[in-house]
Design an enzyme around this catalytic site. Structure first.
Site, PDB file in Angstrom:
ATOM      1  CB  CYS A  88      -0.983  -0.010   1.153  1.00 21.14           C
ATOM      2  SG  CYS A  88      -0.211  -0.334   2.728  1.00 21.14           S
ATOM      3  NE  ARG A  90       8.253   0.389   0.085  1.00 24.42           N
ATOM      4  CZ  ARG A  90       9.074   1.426   0.094  1.00 24.42           C
ATOM      5  NH1 ARG A  90       9.732   1.764  -1.003  1.00 24.42           N
ATOM      6  NH2 ARG A  90       9.257   2.122   1.179  1.00 24.42           N
ATOM      7  CB  SER A 147       9.075   1.454   6.175  1.00 24.36           C
ATOM      8  OG  SER A 147       9.563   0.268   5.644  1.00 24.36           O
ATOM      9  CD  GLU A 152       6.635  -1.832   7.639  1.00 24.93           C
ATOM     10  OE1 GLU A 152       6.008  -2.803   8.101  1.00 24.93           O
ATOM     11  OE2 GLU A 152       6.893  -1.685   6.442  1.00 24.93           O
ATOM     12  CD  GLN A 158       3.971  -5.628   2.773  1.00 20.64           C
ATOM     13  OE1 GLN A 158       4.902  -4.820   2.868  1.00 20.64           O
ATOM     14  NE2 GLN A 158       2.729  -5.306   3.100  1.00 20.64           N
ATOM     15  CB  ALA A 228     -15.949  -2.304  20.550  1.00 20.98           C
ATOM     16  N   GLY A 229     -13.472  -1.025  19.512  1.00 19.69           N
ATOM     17  CA  GLY A 229     -12.735  -0.081  18.674  1.00 19.69           C
ATOM     18  C   GLY A 229     -11.540  -0.796  18.101  1.00 19.69           C
ATOM     19  CB  ALA A 232      -9.798  -1.357  22.188  1.00 13.15           C
TER      20      ALA A 232
END
Lengths: 461, 273
Positions: A88, A90, A147, A152, A158, A228-229, A232
């Site tokens: 997403c 590169r 990155s 990361e 990938q 929720a979320g 979390a």
């Protein structure tokens, strides 16, 4: 790999025509510097720094699209080997080609055609790198120095995935194979020798890291998720990966709570049960839309004795906050809200950037090494190295023999012996030398050079 | 003798330096070297203690020089053994300088003991002293771990983190380690005290004689007993437990040294100088 090289020769019969040297090929190859058919490494790509997100979305390749692209690139006469990495952030098209300009043109044309976009609309975002620069770039990308979030870990996976697709399609050959293997090696080295991936740089991961500093291990630690979320839930998933204990889920709407609890293999509880639950949970993650505090100091203070003062860790991801910050002042209780976690991340990012400088040195070294191998694919150094190896062996054996069984020989006889071995070596090497110098092996020359070097172990490594 | 003292101090200082480097450059190899250097120091120290033992015919605690040296020896020995069960590398940064300091002070004190009472040439005294010293070494480590706990707790509580946050282990580990030290220390001290009482009974005909050292040992023992009791019953742990183990060690230090300087009693000759 050899197979592949042969195959490209068959599918692209005319390719090496432009490179062959007129006149005596063998004679020419000796004085010409870069091997006539040596492939150049070219990289064309764009990343989060050069292209805005809309463009990246537009030019990104899905798995199937990438596969189709590889197929199409293979058919392009200018492209001998190709690996395509698309994430997403590169798109990188790594190619080995006899003529960089033509390869770049072909790649651009393909992008424009497959994405239904005119070249001029995305040309500004592209970078085109050749030789060492391209090698360095792919090393840096894999080591996660390029990155958006330095360090990361996903990017390496990938690239591995992209390389796997390329090998399945047989679109990568001797040069890119070597380059990608080196890339993985370098990325691994950077990861293990620098602290670039050491520190958490996402909210949920920073919370886990803190939890480990409090509890040591998160194993069997009970978790209470309030609300929720995405963040979390991600944190809960991290906790599960660390083999946490039971997950309790409290939600205003009990149904939603049950749903979430099912997902985490946990138990749903009612909102009013929360203060009571504090007796046996260890980690509380809160992320509700409530406008006021859900838990106050006295509620928590009340359960501490029942908990025998075992530590409690509150992770408050909600804005506005759910957990009264006063709770942090209680003994053995720790409250971190989203701003605190962001501070942790910022510190960690600074650390990573410092480590990145060390990583660059590792990469510089790897680029130089790779250049060494790449240049060895020239015809002349290989032939010279091969000859030298034979001469060394012969000389060693002659000395041994002269020292022992033939020690009685006169000088003339010794000279004759040496002349004979020299002649032998010349005769033995005559055909292989001709073969390598000749355009007989055309586009696949680097393959044979590589094989020769491996067969006779000409690279000391 | 002087040679042995110098070698001991030298290796303890080298170990301290190594652990200091380890604090800044976190490489496991460095802490291993630090540990090895400390072990080497311990070797010389053992020769030193053994030599003093042979010369006096009894456990060498006849003046402050000898007592400090023996205490330093148990501190190092305890750390070397403890490290197996609780591999807490940074604790070397507490053990090595502590042992070095004790040895340096010890070396600067007068070395020749005045008189050796025959009543002290008993295996009971050897047992009494050794067991108590091991217990006290353990409690010294409880104090050290407690300090580190407070440092780490402060870092997490105030959300400042920083230098030590990265390097120190988790609160739980520190708490457990401190607890293990206290348990070991308390058990040893208890056994040591009991053996002392029994010996006093055989020599003086009474278990307890209100000697200041006895009184303060009693206070110290009660202090740790309360600390353990509270931990088990109501869960005094973490910060409070850490603070208590530091205070407890101060009481211990007073019992160990202060009593002899400020008060009189039949333990007096152990720390005379």
């Amino acid at each position: 790999m050899v197979n592949h090289a042969l195959q490209t020769d068959i599918t692209e019969p005319g390719r090496s025509k432009g490179d062959s040297v007129p006149g005596h090929p063998a004679r020419k190859a000796l004085d010409s510097t870069p091997g006539a058919a040596r492939l150049k490494i070219v990289l064309i790509g764009m990343n989060h720094k050069t292209a805005e997100v809309e463009l990246r979305e537009c030019l990104g390749f899905s798995h199937e699209e990438a596969d189709a692209a590889l197929q199409s690139f293979q058919d392009a006469p200018a492209i001998a080997e190709v690996v395509l990495v698309s994430t997403c952030n590169r798109v990188e098209i790594l190619m080995a080609t006899p003529s960089p300009e033509a390869a770049v043109e072909a790649a651009k044309t393909y992008l424009a055609r497959s994405k239904a976009l005119e070249v001029k609309h995305f040309e500004h975002a592209l970078y085109i790198l050749e030789g060492d620069d391209a090698v360095r770039h792919i090393f840096r990308v894999a080591a996660s120095l390029d990155s958006m979030v330095v360090g990361e870990p996903q990017i390496l996976g990938q690239i591995k995935e992209a390389y796997r697709s390329a090998t399945l399609r047989k679109s990568s050959g001797v040069i890119l194979n070597r380059l990608l293997h080196k890339t993985f090696f370098v990325a691994k080295r950077v990861r293990s020798e620098t602290g670039i991936g050491d520190h958490a740089v996402s909210i949920s991961y920073a919370a886990i890291e803190l939890g480990r500093k409090i509890f040591g291990t998160l194993e069997e630690k009970k978790v209470l998720l309030i609300g929720a979320g995405e963040m979390a839930e991600l944190a809960v998933e991290h906790l599960i990966r660390h083999r946490s204990g039971t997950i309790f889920v409290a939600n205003r709407t009990f149904e939603r709570g049950v749903e979430l609890a099912d997902r985490f293999n946990g138990r749903a509880i009612g909102f009013e049960e929360i203060p009571d639950r504090l007796k046996d949970v260890d980690i509380i993650i809160s992320s509700t839309g409530a406008s006021g505090f859900i838990l106050n100091r006295n509620q928590v203070k009340g359960v501490l004795r029942a908990r025998k003062n075992r530590p409690l860790f509150f992770i408050d991801i909600a804005v506005p906050r759910d957990i009264d910050p006063e709770i942090n002042r209680l003994s053995n209780v720790y409250v971190y809200d989203i701003d605190d976690l962001k501070d942790v991340i910022e510190e960690n990012i600074e650390d990573r950037n410092r480590e990145a400088a060390r990583a660059e040195r590792i990469i510089d070294e790897a680029v130089i090494r790779f250049r060494g191998w790449y240049q060895s694919l020239d015809v002349v150094p290989t032939i010279v190295a091969l000859r030298e190896k034979m001469l060394t062996i012969a000389e060693g054996e002659i000395r041994k023999t002269l020292a022992h069984s033939l020690s009685h020989l006169s000088n003339e006889e010794t000279a004759a012996l040496r002349r004979m071995t020299d002649a032998l070596i010349n005769k033995i090497l005559h055909d292989p030398t001709l073969f390598l110098k000749n355009d007989g092996c055309r586009g696949g020359k680097s393959v044979y050079l590589d094989v020769t070097r491996k067969l006779f172990k000409l690279d000391e490594e | 003798m002087t040679f042995l003292i110098i070698m001991t101090i030298l290796f303890y200082i080298l170990s301290t330096a190594e652990y200091l480097v380890y604090l800044f450059v976190q490489r496991d190899r460095l802490s291993k070297i630090g540990y090895a250097l400390l072990a080497a120091g311990f070797f010389w120290h053992t020769l030193l203690v053994g030599y003093a033992f042979l010369r006096s015919g009894s456990i060498p605690v006849h003046n402050l020089h000898q007592t400090l040296s023996l205490a330093g020896w148990t501190v190092t020995g305890f750390f070397l053994a403890f490290h197996y069960r609780y591999p807490f590398k940074l604790l070397g940064l507490y053990a090595a300088p502590l042992a070095a300091t004790m040895m340096i002070i010890s070396a600067r004190l007068p070395m020749e003991p005045d008189r050796i009472q025959d009543s002290l040439k008993s295996i009971w005294v050897v047992f009494h002293v050794v067991v108590i010293f091991i217990g006290e070494a353990a409690l010294a480590f409880a104090c050290g771990v407690g300090i580190l706990y407070l440092v780490q707790e402060h870092a997490i509580k105030t959300k400042k983190r920083g230098f030590f946050y990265r390097r120190l282990p988790s609160l739980e580990f520190l708490d457990n380690t401190g607890y293990a030290c206290i348990i070991t220390g308390f058990t040893m001290v208890t056994i040591g005290l009991i053996s002392g009482f029994l010996y006093a009974k055989t020599v003086w005909g009474r278990f307890w004689s209100w000697d200041p050292k006895e009184v303060w040992s009693g206070i110290m023992w009660l202090f740790y007993a309360v600390l353990l009791h509270e931990r088990l019953m109501v869960g005094w742990r973490g910060r409070r437990s850490a603070i208590m183990s530091i205070i407890g060690f101060l009481v211990l230090m007073f019992t160990f040294l202060g009593v002899n300087f400020l008060l009189q009693g039949h333990h007096g000759e152990f720390t005379q100088w």
